[in-house]
Design a protein around this motif. Structure first.
Motif, PDB file in Angstrom:
ATOM      1  N   GLY A 114       0.820  -1.209   0.000  1.00 48.56           N
ATOM      2  CA  GLY A 114       0.000   0.000   0.000  1.00 48.56           C
ATOM      3  C   GLY A 114       0.855   1.261   0.000  1.00 48.56           C
ATOM      4  O   GLY A 114       0.570   2.229  -0.720  1.00 48.56           O
ATOM      5  N   ASN A 115       1.925   1.252   0.800  1.00 45.12           N
ATOM      6  CA  ASN A 115       2.839   2.394   0.815  1.00 45.12           C
ATOM      7  C   ASN A 115       3.506   2.579  -0.546  1.00 45.12           C
ATOM      8  O   ASN A 115       3.644   3.709  -1.023  1.00 45.12           O
ATOM      9  CB  ASN A 115       3.907   2.213   1.897  1.00 45.12           C
ATOM     10  CG  ASN A 115       3.346   2.313   3.296  1.00 45.12           C
ATOM     11  OD1 ASN A 115       2.314   2.924   3.515  1.00 45.12           O
ATOM     12  ND2 ASN A 115       4.017   1.696   4.237  1.00 45.12           N
ATOM     13  N   GLN A 132       3.446   5.802  -3.330  1.00 42.13           N
ATOM     14  CA  GLN A 132       4.621   6.405  -3.966  1.00 42.13           C
ATOM     15  C   GLN A 132       4.498   6.350  -5.486  1.00 42.13           C
ATOM     16  O   GLN A 132       4.826   7.323  -6.181  1.00 42.13           O
ATOM     17  CB  GLN A 132       5.893   5.687  -3.521  1.00 42.13           C
ATOM     18  CG  GLN A 132       6.225   5.889  -2.069  1.00 42.13           C
ATOM     19  CD  GLN A 132       7.385   5.029  -1.619  1.00 42.13           C
ATOM     20  OE1 GLN A 132       7.986   4.295  -2.396  1.00 42.13           O
ATOM     21  NE2 GLN A 132       7.712   5.111  -0.336  1.00 42.13           N
ATOM     22  N   MET A 133       4.026   5.216  -5.986  1.00 38.49           N
ATOM     23  CA  MET A 133       3.857   5.071  -7.435  1.00 38.49           C
ATOM     24  C   MET A 133       2.852   6.088  -7.965  1.00 38.49           C
ATOM     25  O   MET A 133       3.088   6.732  -8.991  1.00 38.49           O
ATOM     26  CB  MET A 133       3.402   3.650  -7.779  1.00 38.49           C
ATOM     27  CG  MET A 133       4.447   2.590  -7.552  1.00 38.49           C
ATOM     28  SD  MET A 133       3.788   0.912  -7.705  1.00 38.49           S
ATOM     29  CE  MET A 133       3.351   0.849  -9.431  1.00 38.49           C
ATOM     30  N   ALA A 134       1.746   6.236  -7.265  1.00 31.37           N
ATOM     31  CA  ALA A 134       0.716   7.187  -7.690  1.00 31.37           C
ATOM     32  C   ALA A 134       1.274   8.605  -7.666  1.00 31.37           C
ATOM     33  O   ALA A 134       0.971   9.407  -8.555  1.00 31.37           O
ATOM     34  CB  ALA A 134      -0.514   7.069  -6.797  1.00 31.37           C
ATOM     35  N   GLY A 135       2.093   8.901  -6.659  1.00 35.35           N
ATOM     36  CA  GLY A 135       2.705  10.215  -6.558  1.00 35.35           C
ATOM     37  C   GLY A 135       3.632  10.525  -7.724  1.00 35.35           C
ATOM     38  O   GLY A 135       3.846  11.693  -8.068  1.00 35.35           O
ATOM     39  N   MET A 136       4.172   9.490  -8.343  1.00 35.58           N
ATOM     40  CA  MET A 136       5.054   9.669  -9.503  1.00 35.58           C
ATOM     41  C   MET A 136       4.288   9.566 -10.815  1.00 35.58           C
ATOM     42  O   MET A 136       4.873   9.600 -11.888  1.00 35.58           O
ATOM     43  CB  MET A 136       6.167   8.612  -9.484  1.00 35.58           C
ATOM     44  CG  MET A 136       7.155   8.804  -8.355  1.00 35.58           C
ATOM     45  SD  MET A 136       8.526   7.641  -8.435  1.00 35.58           S
ATOM     46  CE  MET A 136       7.778   6.166  -7.797  1.00 35.58           C
ATOM     47  N   LEU A 191       2.621   6.923 -11.863  1.00 38.39           N
ATOM     48  CA  LEU A 191       2.680   5.577 -12.428  1.00 38.39           C
ATOM     49  C   LEU A 191       1.374   4.830 -12.160  1.00 38.39           C
ATOM     50  O   LEU A 191       0.688   5.088 -11.180  1.00 38.39           O
ATOM     51  CB  LEU A 191       3.843   4.803 -11.812  1.00 38.39           C
ATOM     52  CG  LEU A 191       5.235   5.402 -12.028  1.00 38.39           C
ATOM     53  CD1 LEU A 191       6.262   4.646 -11.217  1.00 38.39           C
ATOM     54  CD2 LEU A 191       5.596   5.397 -13.506  1.00 38.39           C
ATOM     55  N   SER A 192       1.071   3.883 -13.009  1.00 34.86           N
ATOM     56  CA  SER A 192      -0.132   3.069 -12.841  1.00 34.86           C
ATOM     57  C   SER A 192       0.027   2.144 -11.635  1.00 34.86           C
ATOM     58  O   SER A 192       1.076   1.537 -11.431  1.00 34.86           O
ATOM     59  CB  SER A 192      -0.381   2.232 -14.100  1.00 34.86           C
ATOM     60  OG  SER A 192      -1.451   1.326 -13.877  1.00 34.86           O
ATOM     61  N   THR A 193      -1.028   2.030 -10.865  1.00 38.71           N
ATOM     62  CA  THR A 193      -1.014   1.144  -9.694  1.00 38.71           C
ATOM     63  C   THR A 193      -1.996  -0.017  -9.861  1.00 38.71           C
ATOM     64  O   THR A 193      -2.273  -0.728  -8.899  1.00 38.71           O
ATOM     65  CB  THR A 193      -1.373   1.934  -8.420  1.00 38.71           C
ATOM     66  OG1 THR A 193      -2.684   2.477  -8.563  1.00 38.71           O
ATOM     67  CG2 THR A 193      -0.372   3.041  -8.144  1.00 38.71           C
ATOM     68  N   GLU A 194      -2.486  -0.216 -11.062  1.00 41.21           N
ATOM     69  CA  GLU A 194      -3.521  -1.231 -11.290  1.00 41.21           C
ATOM     70  C   GLU A 194      -3.070  -2.629 -10.883  1.00 41.21           C
ATOM     71  O   GLU A 194      -3.784  -3.338 -10.173  1.00 41.21           O
ATOM     72  CB  GLU A 194      -3.950  -1.221 -12.755  1.00 41.21           C
ATOM     73  CG  GLU A 194      -5.108  -2.158 -13.042  1.00 41.21           C
ATOM     74  CD  GLU A 194      -5.565  -2.076 -14.496  1.00 41.21           C
ATOM     75  OE1 GLU A 194      -6.080  -3.098 -14.966  1.00 41.21           O
ATOM     76  OE2 GLU A 194      -5.393  -1.029 -15.125  1.00 41.21           O
ATOM     77  N   GLU A 195      -1.881  -3.037 -11.313  1.00 42.99           N
ATOM     78  CA  GLU A 195      -1.406  -4.386 -10.969  1.00 42.99           C
ATOM     79  C   GLU A 195      -1.160  -4.520  -9.469  1.00 42.99           C
ATOM     80  O   GLU A 195      -1.491  -5.541  -8.865  1.00 42.99           O
ATOM     81  CB  GLU A 195      -0.133  -4.716 -11.735  1.00 42.99           C
ATOM     82  CG  GLU A 195      -0.364  -5.009 -13.202  1.00 42.99           C
ATOM     83  CD  GLU A 195       0.917  -5.435 -13.905  1.00 42.99           C
ATOM     84  OE1 GLU A 195       1.628  -6.294 -13.370  1.00 42.99           O
ATOM     85  OE2 GLU A 195       1.188  -4.891 -14.983  1.00 42.99           O
ATOM     86  N   ALA A 196      -0.588  -3.484  -8.873  1.00 42.06           N
ATOM     87  CA  ALA A 196      -0.335  -3.519  -7.434  1.00 42.06           C
ATOM     88  C   ALA A 196      -1.649  -3.573  -6.659  1.00 42.06           C
ATOM     89  O   ALA A 196      -1.752  -4.273  -5.650  1.00 42.06           O
ATOM     90  CB  ALA A 196       0.499  -2.305  -7.019  1.00 42.06           C
ATOM     91  N   ARG A 210      -5.966  -9.321  -3.756  1.00 41.72           N
ATOM     92  CA  ARG A 210      -5.835 -10.781  -3.613  1.00 41.72           C
ATOM     93  C   ARG A 210      -5.235 -11.130  -2.259  1.00 41.72           C
ATOM     94  O   ARG A 210      -5.666 -12.077  -1.591  1.00 41.72           O
ATOM     95  CB  ARG A 210      -5.006 -11.356  -4.749  1.00 41.72           C
ATOM     96  CG  ARG A 210      -5.733 -11.257  -6.100  1.00 41.72           C
ATOM     97  CD  ARG A 210      -4.921 -11.785  -7.237  1.00 41.72           C
ATOM     98  NE  ARG A 210      -4.913 -13.250  -7.146  1.00 41.72           N
ATOM     99  CZ  ARG A 210      -4.140 -14.017  -7.896  1.00 41.72           C
ATOM    100  NH1 ARG A 210      -3.340 -13.483  -8.782  1.00 41.72           N
ATOM    101  NH2 ARG A 210      -4.178 -15.326  -7.763  1.00 41.72           N
ATOM    102  N   LEU A 211      -4.208 -10.371  -1.846  1.00 41.59           N
ATOM    103  CA  LEU A 211      -3.598 -10.612  -0.540  1.00 41.59           C
ATOM    104  C   LEU A 211      -4.601 -10.359   0.579  1.00 41.59           C
ATOM    105  O   LEU A 211      -4.627 -11.082   1.574  1.00 41.59           O
ATOM    106  CB  LEU A 211      -2.367  -9.724  -0.358  1.00 41.59           C
ATOM    107  CG  LEU A 211      -1.174 -10.025  -1.260  1.00 41.59           C
ATOM    108  CD1 LEU A 211      -0.084  -8.976  -1.053  1.00 41.59           C
ATOM    109  CD2 LEU A 211      -0.635 -11.420  -1.018  1.00 41.59           C
ATOM    110  N   GLY A 212      -5.436  -9.344   0.410  1.00 43.74           N
ATOM    111  CA  GLY A 212      -6.467  -9.056   1.398  1.00 43.74           C
ATOM    112  C   GLY A 212      -7.463 -10.192   1.532  1.00 43.74           C
ATOM    113  O   GLY A 212      -7.890 -10.532   2.641  1.00 43.74           O
ATOM    114  N   ALA A 213      -7.828 -10.785   0.412  1.00 39.83           N
ATOM    115  CA  ALA A 213      -8.763 -11.909   0.439  1.00 39.83           C
ATOM    116  C   ALA A 213      -8.144 -13.116   1.147  1.00 39.83           C
ATOM    117  O   ALA A 213      -8.816 -13.799   1.938  1.00 39.83           O
ATOM    118  CB  ALA A 213      -9.179 -12.281  -0.982  1.00 39.83           C
ATOM    119  N   ILE A 214      -6.863 -13.355   0.897  1.00 43.50           N
ATOM    120  CA  ILE A 214      -6.180 -14.473   1.560  1.00 43.50           C
ATOM    121  C   ILE A 214      -6.076 -14.199   3.055  1.00 43.50           C
ATOM    122  O   ILE A 214      -6.314 -15.088   3.882  1.00 43.50           O
ATOM    123  CB  ILE A 214      -4.790 -14.710   0.932  1.00 43.50           C
ATOM    124  CG1 ILE A 214      -4.934 -15.180  -0.509  1.00 43.50           C
ATOM    125  CG2 ILE A 214      -4.001 -15.737   1.754  1.00 43.50           C
ATOM    126  CD1 ILE A 214      -3.632 -15.173  -1.295  1.00 43.50           C
TER     127      ILE A 214
END
Length: 67
Positions: free
Chosen positions: A31-32, A36-40, A42-47, A53-57
């Motif tokens: 999430g952090n 940072q990616m959004a601030g630059m 950059l696309s965060t779609e994959e992240a 998915r990690l949240g569901a697990i």
């Protein structure tokens, strides 16, 4: 290709709690990184997909600790 076959894993309660904690920590770090990616610009779609998915697990692991 998505891997959807299920596997069985035997963990002690302590191992389950440690795994859940590590997964939640990793998700928070992701999430952090997304911030940072959004601030630059950059696309965060994959992240975001990975974070979901990690949240569901993590939720499934949490439900096992409450049984």
């Amino acid at each position: 290709m998505e891997h959807t076959e299920e596997v069985a894993l035997r963990l002690t309660q302590e191992e389950l709690l440690l795994t859940h904690s590590a997964l939640c920590d990793y998700r928070a770090r992701l999430g952090n990184l997304m911030g940072q990616m959004a601030g630059m610009g950059l696309s965060t779609e994959e992240a975001q997909t990975l974070s979901n998915r990690l949240g569901a697990i993590a939720a499934r692991l949490r439900s096992l600790t409450n049984d």
